[in-house]
Design a protein around this motif. Sequence first.
Motif, PDB file in Angstrom:
ATOM      1  N   TRP A 111       0.809  -1.216   0.000  1.00 17.50           N
ATOM      2  CA  TRP A 111       0.000   0.000   0.000  1.00 17.50           C
ATOM      3  C   TRP A 111       0.840   1.263   0.000  1.00 17.50           C
ATOM      4  CZ3 TRP A 111      -4.802  -0.969  -1.177  1.00 17.50           C
ATOM      5  CH2 TRP A 111      -5.347  -2.202  -0.835  1.00 17.50           C
ATOM      6  N   LEU A 112       0.388   2.257  -0.761  1.00 24.36           N
ATOM      7  CA  LEU A 112       0.992   3.582  -0.818  1.00 24.36           C
ATOM      8  C   LEU A 112      -0.125   4.592  -0.606  1.00 24.36           C
ATOM      9  CD1 LEU A 112       3.349   5.537  -1.565  1.00 24.36           C
ATOM     10  CD2 LEU A 112       2.592   5.302  -3.939  1.00 24.36           C
ATOM     11  N   VAL A 113       0.069   5.535   0.315  1.00 23.46           N
ATOM     12  CA  VAL A 113      -0.950   6.535   0.630  1.00 23.46           C
ATOM     13  C   VAL A 113      -0.362   7.915   0.361  1.00 23.46           C
ATOM     14  CG1 VAL A 113      -2.468   7.448   2.405  1.00 23.46           C
ATOM     15  CG2 VAL A 113      -1.883   5.020   2.408  1.00 23.46           C
ATOM     16  N   ILE A 114      -1.131   8.731  -0.380  1.00 26.10           N
ATOM     17  CA  ILE A 114      -0.679  10.072  -0.743  1.00 26.10           C
ATOM     18  C   ILE A 114      -1.796  11.061  -0.451  1.00 26.10           C
ATOM     19  CG2 ILE A 114       0.080  11.562  -2.618  1.00 26.10           C
ATOM     20  CD1 ILE A 114       1.098   9.033  -4.037  1.00 26.10           C
ATOM     21  N   GLY A 115      -1.467  12.127   0.246  1.00 20.43           N
ATOM     22  CA  GLY A 115      -2.402  13.224   0.456  1.00 20.43           C
ATOM     23  C   GLY A 115      -2.135  14.304  -0.567  1.00 20.43           C
ATOM     24  N   THR A 116      -3.202  14.855  -1.168  1.00 22.41           N
ATOM     25  CA  THR A 116      -3.026  15.875  -2.197  1.00 22.41           C
ATOM     26  C   THR A 116      -3.785  17.145  -1.856  1.00 22.41           C
ATOM     27  OG1 THR A 116      -4.899  15.083  -3.504  1.00 22.41           O
ATOM     28  CG2 THR A 116      -2.743  14.149  -4.008  1.00 22.41           C
ATOM     29  N   SER A 117      -3.293  18.233  -2.382  1.00 27.02           N
ATOM     30  CA  SER A 117      -3.954  19.529  -2.272  1.00 27.02           C
ATOM     31  C   SER A 117      -3.690  20.296  -3.553  1.00 27.02           C
ATOM     32  CB  SER A 117      -3.418  20.309  -1.085  1.00 27.02           C
ATOM     33  OG  SER A 117      -3.997  21.598  -1.082  1.00 27.02           O
ATOM     34  N   ASP A 118      -4.487  19.997  -4.579  1.00 24.76           N
ATOM     35  CA  ASP A 118      -4.263  20.631  -5.862  1.00 24.76           C
ATOM     36  C   ASP A 118      -5.518  20.456  -6.707  1.00 24.76           C
ATOM     37  OD1 ASP A 118      -1.457  20.626  -8.149  1.00 24.76           O
ATOM     38  OD2 ASP A 118      -3.431  21.514  -8.357  1.00 24.76           O
ATOM     39  N   ALA A 139      -6.437  20.007   3.076  1.00 24.39           N
ATOM     40  CA  ALA A 139      -5.281  19.232   2.625  1.00 24.39           C
ATOM     41  C   ALA A 139      -4.672  18.457   3.786  1.00 24.39           C
ATOM     42  CB  ALA A 139      -4.235  20.149   2.022  1.00 24.39           C
ATOM     43  N   PRO A 140      -4.386  17.175   3.608  1.00 22.09           N
ATOM     44  CA  PRO A 140      -3.770  16.404   4.685  1.00 22.09           C
ATOM     45  C   PRO A 140      -2.313  16.808   4.879  1.00 22.09           C
ATOM     46  CG  PRO A 140      -4.075  15.035   2.739  1.00 22.09           C
ATOM     47  CD  PRO A 140      -4.684  16.362   2.437  1.00 22.09           C
ATOM     48  N   ALA A 141      -1.988  17.217   6.095  1.00 19.33           N
ATOM     49  CA  ALA A 141      -0.611  17.561   6.438  1.00 19.33           C
ATOM     50  C   ALA A 141       0.110  16.372   7.059  1.00 19.33           C
ATOM     51  CB  ALA A 141      -0.593  18.741   7.395  1.00 19.33           C
ATOM     52  N   LEU A 147      -7.279  12.157  -0.198  1.00 22.58           N
ATOM     53  CA  LEU A 147      -6.360  11.091   0.151  1.00 22.58           C
ATOM     54  C   LEU A 147      -6.462  10.028  -0.935  1.00 22.58           C
ATOM     55  CD1 LEU A 147      -4.531  10.180   2.586  1.00 22.58           C
ATOM     56  CD2 LEU A 147      -6.433   8.698   3.199  1.00 22.58           C
ATOM     57  N   HIS A 148      -5.337   9.643  -1.513  1.00 21.65           N
ATOM     58  CA  HIS A 148      -5.302   8.625  -2.571  1.00 21.65           C
ATOM     59  C   HIS A 148      -4.579   7.394  -2.036  1.00 21.65           C
ATOM     60  CE1 HIS A 148      -6.620  11.285  -5.850  1.00 21.65           C
ATOM     61  NE2 HIS A 148      -6.049  12.217  -5.102  1.00 21.65           N
ATOM     62  N   ILE A 149      -5.154   6.238  -2.295  1.00 22.88           N
ATOM     63  CA  ILE A 149      -4.570   4.979  -1.853  1.00 22.88           C
ATOM     64  C   ILE A 149      -4.286   4.133  -3.084  1.00 22.88           C
ATOM     65  CG2 ILE A 149      -4.869   2.926  -0.429  1.00 22.88           C
ATOM     66  CD1 ILE A 149      -6.932   4.572   1.200  1.00 22.88           C
ATOM     67  N   TYR A 150      -3.036   3.683  -3.188  1.00 25.08           N
ATOM     68  CA  TYR A 150      -2.605   2.848  -4.310  1.00 25.08           C
ATOM     69  C   TYR A 150      -2.185   1.483  -3.781  1.00 25.08           C
ATOM     70  CZ  TYR A 150      -2.477   7.155  -6.991  1.00 25.08           C
ATOM     71  OH  TYR A 150      -2.821   8.325  -7.610  1.00 25.08           O
ATOM     72  N   ILE A 172      -5.318   3.838   8.438  1.00 25.76           N
ATOM     73  CA  ILE A 172      -4.712   5.086   7.972  1.00 25.76           C
ATOM     74  C   ILE A 172      -5.309   6.204   8.818  1.00 25.76           C
ATOM     75  CG2 ILE A 172      -4.499   6.748   6.082  1.00 25.76           C
ATOM     76  CD1 ILE A 172      -4.882   4.360   4.153  1.00 25.76           C
ATOM     77  N   VAL A 173      -4.470   7.095   9.293  1.00 25.58           N
ATOM     78  CA  VAL A 173      -4.946   8.295   9.980  1.00 25.58           C
ATOM     79  C   VAL A 173      -4.332   9.497   9.269  1.00 25.58           C
ATOM     80  CG1 VAL A 173      -3.107   8.282  11.721  1.00 25.58           C
ATOM     81  CG2 VAL A 173      -5.267   9.468  12.193  1.00 25.58           C
ATOM     82  N   THR A 174      -5.136  10.520   9.099  1.00 26.39           N
ATOM     83  CA  THR A 174      -4.658  11.739   8.467  1.00 26.39           C
ATOM     84  C   THR A 174      -5.256  12.941   9.175  1.00 26.39           C
ATOM     85  OG1 THR A 174      -4.434  12.937   6.366  1.00 26.39           O
ATOM     86  CG2 THR A 174      -6.473  11.730   6.703  1.00 26.39           C
ATOM     87  N   GLY A 175      -4.537  14.043   9.135  1.00 31.84           N
ATOM     88  CA  GLY A 175      -5.003  15.272   9.757  1.00 31.84           C
ATOM     89  C   GLY A 175      -4.490  16.472   8.999  1.00 31.84           C
ATOM     90  N   SER A 176      -5.019  17.630   9.336  1.00 36.52           N
ATOM     91  CA  SER A 176      -4.684  18.864   8.639  1.00 36.52           C
ATOM     92  C   SER A 176      -4.184  19.900   9.627  1.00 36.52           C
ATOM     93  CB  SER A 176      -5.929  19.377   7.922  1.00 36.52           C
ATOM     94  OG  SER A 176      -5.741  20.692   7.475  1.00 36.52           O
ATOM     95  N   ASP A 177      -3.427  20.847   9.128  1.00 35.69           N
ATOM     96  CA  ASP A 177      -3.002  21.979   9.952  1.00 35.69           C
ATOM     97  C   ASP A 177      -4.129  23.001  10.118  1.00 35.69           C
ATOM     98  OD1 ASP A 177      -0.447  21.037  10.361  1.00 35.69           O
ATOM     99  OD2 ASP A 177       0.381  22.078   8.623  1.00 35.69           O
ATOM    100  N   HIS A 178      -5.209  22.863   9.329  1.00 35.88           N
ATOM    101  CA  HIS A 178      -6.265  23.868   9.299  1.00 35.88           C
ATOM    102  C   HIS A 178      -7.477  23.536  10.162  1.00 35.88           C
ATOM    103  CE1 HIS A 178      -4.052  25.856   6.168  1.00 35.88           C
ATOM    104  NE2 HIS A 178      -3.979  24.724   5.518  1.00 35.88           N
ATOM    105  N   ASP A 179      -7.520  22.357  10.733  1.00 32.84           N
ATOM    106  CA  ASP A 179      -8.633  22.002  11.613  1.00 32.84           C
ATOM    107  C   ASP A 179      -8.132  21.025  12.668  1.00 32.84           C
ATOM    108  OD1 ASP A 179      -8.500  19.478  10.350  1.00 32.84           O
ATOM    109  OD2 ASP A 179     -10.120  19.964   8.987  1.00 32.84           O
TER     110      ASP A 179
END
Length: 76
Positions: free
Chosen positions: A5-12, A44-46, A23-26, A55-62
């Motif tokens: 598994w590969l996990v990528i957070g995007t903001s674009d 955007a996940p930071a 969040l993209h999971i490959y 998988i856990v993800t979080g942001s700097d904005h919330d």
Amino acid sequence: MQGEWLVIGTSDVYVEPTGGDSLHIYRRIPAGWIHAAEFPLPNAPAYVDLDGNWIVTGSDHDSVAHLFRLDGEEWV
């Protein structure tokens, strides 16, 4: 990245298939990589961490954490 598994957070806004913060999971298969899942996120996940079936993800904005788990062959 962990195991297959590969996990990528995007903001674009130009990221396919839907664009925006997500969040993209490959998954690695013998022929290469497949896009296994995508989860739109409000910001955007930071931070992204993959540990076993979680998988856990979080942001700097919330102050919200997003949790995803592998249920059989599907991330939920």
